[in-house]
Enzyme design. Structure first.
Site, mmCIF file in Angstrom:
data_model
loop_
_atom_site.group_PDB
_atom_site.id
_atom_site.type_symbol
_atom_site.label_atom_id
_atom_site.label_comp_id
_atom_site.label_asym_id
_atom_site.label_seq_id
_atom_site.Cartn_x
_atom_site.Cartn_y
_atom_site.Cartn_z
ATOM 1 N N ASN A 9 1.019 -1.260 -0.062
ATOM 2 C CA ASN A 9 0.150 -0.130 -0.100
ATOM 3 C C ASN A 9 1.013 1.498 -0.020
ATOM 4 O O ASN A 9 1.497 1.563 1.006
ATOM 5 C CB ASN A 9 -0.833 -0.054 1.185
ATOM 6 C CG ASN A 9 -1.879 1.097 1.511
ATOM 7 O OD1 ASN A 9 -1.751 2.132 0.423
ATOM 8 N ND2 ASN A 9 -2.376 1.459 2.733
ATOM 9 N N LYS A 11 0.277 4.145 -0.055
ATOM 10 C CA LYS A 11 -0.580 5.580 0.344
ATOM 11 C C LYS A 11 -0.378 6.666 -0.538
ATOM 12 O O LYS A 11 -0.475 6.274 -1.685
ATOM 13 C CB LYS A 11 -0.131 5.807 1.885
ATOM 14 C CG LYS A 11 0.065 4.446 2.650
ATOM 15 C CD LYS A 11 -0.038 4.317 4.041
ATOM 16 C CE LYS A 11 0.013 3.246 4.816
ATOM 17 N NZ LYS A 11 0.025 3.329 6.423
ATOM 18 N N HIS A 96 -9.295 1.265 5.272
ATOM 19 C CA HIS A 96 -8.217 1.214 5.905
ATOM 20 C C HIS A 96 -8.366 2.342 6.979
ATOM 21 O O HIS A 96 -9.259 3.216 7.146
ATOM 22 C CB HIS A 96 -7.066 1.889 4.825
ATOM 23 C CG HIS A 96 -5.912 1.880 5.338
ATOM 24 N ND1 HIS A 96 -5.271 2.940 6.339
ATOM 25 C CD2 HIS A 96 -4.735 1.061 5.422
ATOM 26 C CE1 HIS A 96 -4.161 2.663 6.614
ATOM 27 N NE2 HIS A 96 -3.681 1.443 5.886
ATOM 28 N N GLU A 98 -6.958 4.736 8.054
ATOM 29 C CA GLU A 98 -6.541 6.305 7.668
ATOM 30 C C GLU A 98 -8.016 6.758 6.893
ATOM 31 O O GLU A 98 -8.247 8.037 7.323
ATOM 32 C CB GLU A 98 -5.356 6.241 6.778
ATOM 33 C CG GLU A 98 -4.120 6.150 7.692
ATOM 34 C CD GLU A 98 -2.784 5.731 6.631
ATOM 35 O OE1 GLU A 98 -2.938 5.743 5.573
ATOM 36 O OE2 GLU A 98 -2.075 4.869 7.456
ATOM 37 N N GLU A 168 -5.116 -4.535 10.911
ATOM 38 C CA GLU A 168 -4.049 -3.819 11.120
ATOM 39 C C GLU A 168 -4.470 -2.868 12.393
ATOM 40 O O GLU A 168 -5.140 -1.852 12.645
ATOM 41 C CB GLU A 168 -4.153 -2.594 9.947
ATOM 42 C CG GLU A 168 -3.782 -3.422 8.595
ATOM 43 C CD GLU A 168 -3.274 -2.353 7.571
ATOM 44 O OE1 GLU A 168 -2.184 -2.573 7.013
ATOM 45 O OE2 GLU A 168 -3.895 -1.324 7.543
ATOM 46 N N GLY A 174 2.701 2.638 10.634
ATOM 47 C CA GLY A 174 3.792 3.679 10.586
ATOM 48 C C GLY A 174 4.498 4.046 11.959
ATOM 49 O O GLY A 174 5.365 5.066 11.804
ATOM 50 N N SER A 213 3.793 -1.849 10.488
ATOM 51 C CA SER A 213 5.222 -1.695 10.554
ATOM 52 C C SER A 213 5.944 -3.042 10.194
ATOM 53 O O SER A 213 6.950 -3.599 10.823
ATOM 54 C CB SER A 213 5.429 -1.603 12.026
ATOM 55 O OG SER A 213 5.329 -0.063 12.258
ATOM 56 N N GLY A 234 2.877 -0.923 4.261
ATOM 57 C CA GLY A 234 2.839 0.269 3.934
ATOM 58 C C GLY A 234 4.225 0.786 3.773
ATOM 59 O O GLY A 234 5.018 0.601 2.409
#
Ligand code: 13P
Length: 254
Positions: A9, A11, A96, A98, A168, A174, A213, A234
């Site tokens: 991903n 992003k 997701h 986010e 996740e 992150g 991560s 990510g």
């Protein structure tokens, strides 16, 4: 044994020039990752160019989001699932964290997006996961159940026969702080068990990815967990070498 899947991903990262270099390296290295399905999800504006470059590589294309609408219309800035399928997407990330936290997607909108993806023949990669406060409060399983059940109520379990779920935990995304393999296994077993109450075959077959991560140095321990079938990657997916090392770890775990 379920076939492992590793999804990158990206992003909101990349440029035409950067993507060309990264995709060339991933496409070249993917042939060494036997027995693993690999997909990359670039920003939507680059889907067509990345898809064209991936042609023949065996690496699949995915989108990061889609509109919950199922017909074209006046929805400025949105992308219909049919359009994503039209430009060669096989997967689409749905829900997701986010999108949930920064763009206000609630469980019911996520469920509509999942249903729209399925309607257009895209494989939804449904993201679920708890925040740190929810984990600390001991409500991880309740949160996972709520997020999963919202989609199950909307689509029924059969739609999960052609879907992927990514666990996740929000606190691991992150942050460099990945969940411990035991925490991941426990969450994955819970998710699989919840599906199994409705359909044991689908529960057994569905790919459950871990995201948060994942790096080359921790991927093997995570992928060795019985109910972890790959990863949603990510930051490390922005480095072709790291992404391929993670895909090779999935191949070895299988
Ligand atoms: P990181 O691998 O950068 O933690 O991101 C995980 C993620 O959100 C993938 O969708």
């Amino acid at each position: 044994m379920r076939r492992p899947l590793v999804v990158g991903n990206w992003k909101m990262h990349g440029s035409s020039a950067e993507n060309r270099e990264r995709v060339a390296a991933i496409a070249a290295g993917a042939s060494e990752c036997h027995g693993v399905d690999i997909a990359i999800c670039p920003p939507a504006v680059y889907l067509q160019a990345v898809g064209a470059q991936l042609a023949g590589s065996g690496v699949a294309l995915g989108a990061q989001n889609l509109c919950e609408q199922t017909r074209a219309g006046a929805f400025t800035g949105e992308l219909l699932g049919a359009m994503l399928a039209d430009v060669g997407c096989r997967y689409v990330i749905v829900g997701h964290s986010e999108r949930r936290t920064l763009y206000g997607e609630d469980d019911s909108r996520v469920a509509e997006k999942f249903a729209a993806a399925a309607q257009f023949g895209l494989q939804p990669v449904l993201c679920i996961g708890e925040t740190l406060a929810e984990r600390d409060a001991g409500t991880t399983e309740a949160v996972l159940a709520r997020q999963l059940d919202a989609v199950l109520r909307r689509t029924g379990v059969a739609a999960f026969g052609d879907a992927v779920i990514a666990y996740e935990p929000v606190w691991s995304i992150g942050t460099g702080r990945n969940a411990a393999p035991e925490q991941v296994q426990s969450a994955h077993a819970f998710i699989r068990g919840r599906l199994a109450r409705l359909d044991a075959t689908i529960a057994n077959q569905i790919a459950l990815l871990y995201g948060g991560s994942v790096k080359p140095n921790n991927a093997a321990a995570l992928f060795d967990c019985a109910d972890v079938d790959g990863g949603l990657i990510g930051g490390a997916s922005l480095h072709a070498g790291d992404f391929l090392a993670i895909a090779r770890a999935a191949a070895t775990a299988s």
